[in-house]
Design a protein around this motif. Sequence first.
Motif, PDB file in Angstrom:
ATOM      1  N   TYR A 195       9.651 -12.646  79.792  1.00 24.61           N
ATOM      2  CA  TYR A 195      10.108 -13.552  79.001  1.00 24.61           C
ATOM      3  C   TYR A 195      11.751 -14.124  79.586  1.00 24.61           C
ATOM      4  O   TYR A 195      11.893 -15.475  79.776  1.00 24.61           O
ATOM      5  N   PHE A 196      12.552 -13.211  79.820  1.00 24.67           N
ATOM      6  CA  PHE A 196      13.927 -13.457  80.067  1.00 24.67           C
ATOM      7  C   PHE A 196      14.043 -14.077  81.269  1.00 24.67           C
ATOM      8  O   PHE A 196      14.738 -15.138  81.807  1.00 24.67           O
ATOM      9  N   ASN A 197      13.352 -13.770  82.395  1.00 25.47           N
ATOM     10  CA  ASN A 197      13.175 -14.197  83.744  1.00 25.47           C
ATOM     11  C   ASN A 197      12.564 -15.626  83.810  1.00 25.47           C
ATOM     12  O   ASN A 197      13.104 -16.704  84.429  1.00 25.47           O
ATOM     13  N   ALA A 198      11.551 -15.890  82.958  1.00 28.62           N
ATOM     14  CA  ALA A 198      11.136 -17.191  82.750  1.00 28.62           C
ATOM     15  C   ALA A 198      12.043 -18.304  82.093  1.00 28.62           C
ATOM     16  O   ALA A 198      12.109 -19.444  82.647  1.00 28.62           O
ATOM     17  N   MET A 199      12.917 -17.716  81.353  1.00 21.85           N
ATOM     18  CA  MET A 199      13.898 -18.618  80.813  1.00 21.85           C
ATOM     19  C   MET A 199      14.724 -19.105  81.981  1.00 21.85           C
ATOM     20  O   MET A 199      15.319 -20.301  82.158  1.00 21.85           O
ATOM     21  N   GLN A 200      15.326 -17.861  82.697  1.00 21.01           N
ATOM     22  CA  GLN A 200      16.439 -18.270  83.845  1.00 21.01           C
ATOM     23  C   GLN A 200      15.761 -18.912  84.708  1.00 21.01           C
ATOM     24  O   GLN A 200      16.524 -19.878  85.384  1.00 21.01           O
ATOM     25  N   GLU A 201      14.555 -18.815  85.092  1.00 17.65           N
ATOM     26  CA  GLU A 201      13.919 -19.601  86.174  1.00 17.65           C
ATOM     27  C   GLU A 201      13.699 -21.075  85.789  1.00 17.65           C
ATOM     28  O   GLU A 201      13.639 -22.185  86.748  1.00 17.65           O
ATOM     29  N   ALA A 202      13.593 -21.432  84.530  1.00 20.44           N
ATOM     30  CA  ALA A 202      13.433 -22.670  84.132  1.00 20.44           C
ATOM     31  C   ALA A 202      14.821 -23.642  84.274  1.00 20.44           C
ATOM     32  O   ALA A 202      14.917 -24.762  83.773  1.00 20.44           O
ATOM     33  N   GLY A 203      15.969 -22.921  84.481  1.00 16.93           N
ATOM     34  CA  GLY A 203      17.378 -23.344  84.373  1.00 16.93           C
ATOM     35  C   GLY A 203      17.998 -23.248  83.291  1.00 16.93           C
ATOM     36  O   GLY A 203      19.264 -23.597  83.114  1.00 16.93           O
ATOM     37  N   PHE A 204      17.522 -22.226  82.163  1.00 20.05           N
ATOM     38  CA  PHE A 204      18.375 -22.018  80.978  1.00 20.05           C
ATOM     39  C   PHE A 204      19.497 -20.805  81.323  1.00 20.05           C
ATOM     40  O   PHE A 204      19.349 -19.876  82.032  1.00 20.05           O
ATOM     41  N   ILE A 205      20.540 -20.952  80.510  1.00 21.13           N
ATOM     42  CA  ILE A 205      21.544 -19.716  80.412  1.00 21.13           C
ATOM     43  C   ILE A 205      21.098 -19.261  79.118  1.00 21.13           C
ATOM     44  O   ILE A 205      20.927 -19.684  77.966  1.00 21.13           O
ATOM     45  N   VAL A 206      20.826 -18.075  79.382  1.00 24.59           N
ATOM     46  CA  VAL A 206      20.373 -17.360  78.053  1.00 24.59           C
ATOM     47  C   VAL A 206      21.450 -16.731  77.377  1.00 24.59           C
ATOM     48  O   VAL A 206      22.278 -15.950  77.915  1.00 24.59           O
ATOM     49  N   GLU A 207      21.523 -17.167  76.192  1.00 31.70           N
ATOM     50  CA  GLU A 207      22.768 -16.746  75.449  1.00 31.70           C
ATOM     51  C   GLU A 207      22.648 -15.605  74.367  1.00 31.70           C
ATOM     52  O   GLU A 207      23.530 -14.914  74.034  1.00 31.70           O
ATOM     53  N   ARG A 208      21.470 -15.656  73.899  1.00 33.24           N
ATOM     54  CA  ARG A 208      20.839 -14.277  73.097  1.00 33.24           C
ATOM     55  C   ARG A 208      19.460 -13.878  73.216  1.00 33.24           C
ATOM     56  O   ARG A 208      18.754 -14.513  73.475  1.00 33.24           O
ATOM     57  N   LEU A 209      19.387 -12.515  73.017  1.00 34.11           N
ATOM     58  CA  LEU A 209      18.330 -11.743  72.767  1.00 34.11           C
ATOM     59  C   LEU A 209      18.172 -11.139  71.666  1.00 34.11           C
ATOM     60  O   LEU A 209      19.145 -10.401  71.288  1.00 34.11           O
TER      61      LEU A 209
END
Length: 243
Positions: A195-209
Amino acid sequence: MNFHGSDFYDDNSNFEKYMQRRQWQENANDTLEKPVIWQLLGEVLDRHVLDLGSGDAGFGVELLEKGCAAYVGIEGSRNMVKAATNQLMDYNHGSVLHMRMEDYTYPSDAYDVVISRLALHYLEDIETVFHSIHQTLKPNGRFVFSVEHPVITSTLQPSGTRTNWVVDNYFIEGYREQQWLGGTVHKYHRTIEDYFNAMQEAGFIVERLRESKPVREHFASDETYERRRRIPLFLFLAGRKQD
């Protein structure tokens, strides 16, 4: 019968059982999942919101009551869309579309916030959907979602009060079966890392988990609270589109 995602709720018996379950005083959606979603969303005043897998749009009503400028729900279940249409009847800036989130034509730079609550774990291809979400957000727009925790999707078993959890085949991605409300549901298991990688690969800055650590004040009974402390039911991620 075997179901994937929204078609589960188009079985009238399943739909009625689910809606009754949501009325339970200590249902997990309200005690564990929704409080974290609100924390991650923050201010929604004047925001344009897209809700993927919006269900009966009860959350859409809450968003509109808190001042969001417009709410659009995407929902694949006919029964849920009918319920959502009734819920949104008195709100000029709230609407729901009957389609799968994979089939929605995501307009570019249209929304301030995209949310998805407990729906993405039904999808095999989240990568394409995440890219579409990134495209439809305005610069600095935010994507907040919850899914069934990978610890749970790796241990799916017949319904009932659970007394143990055995994580197995954790790194083997794919559909798993679950017996729930009298039907067989298929949920797609992937890891937290996926899930984390899919967010980053889509271009998102992941701010919270986040995970669904229970808060005592949300529970009426000590017994339920203590049971919810044993295992994480939900996983949450929040990301932002760069300006």
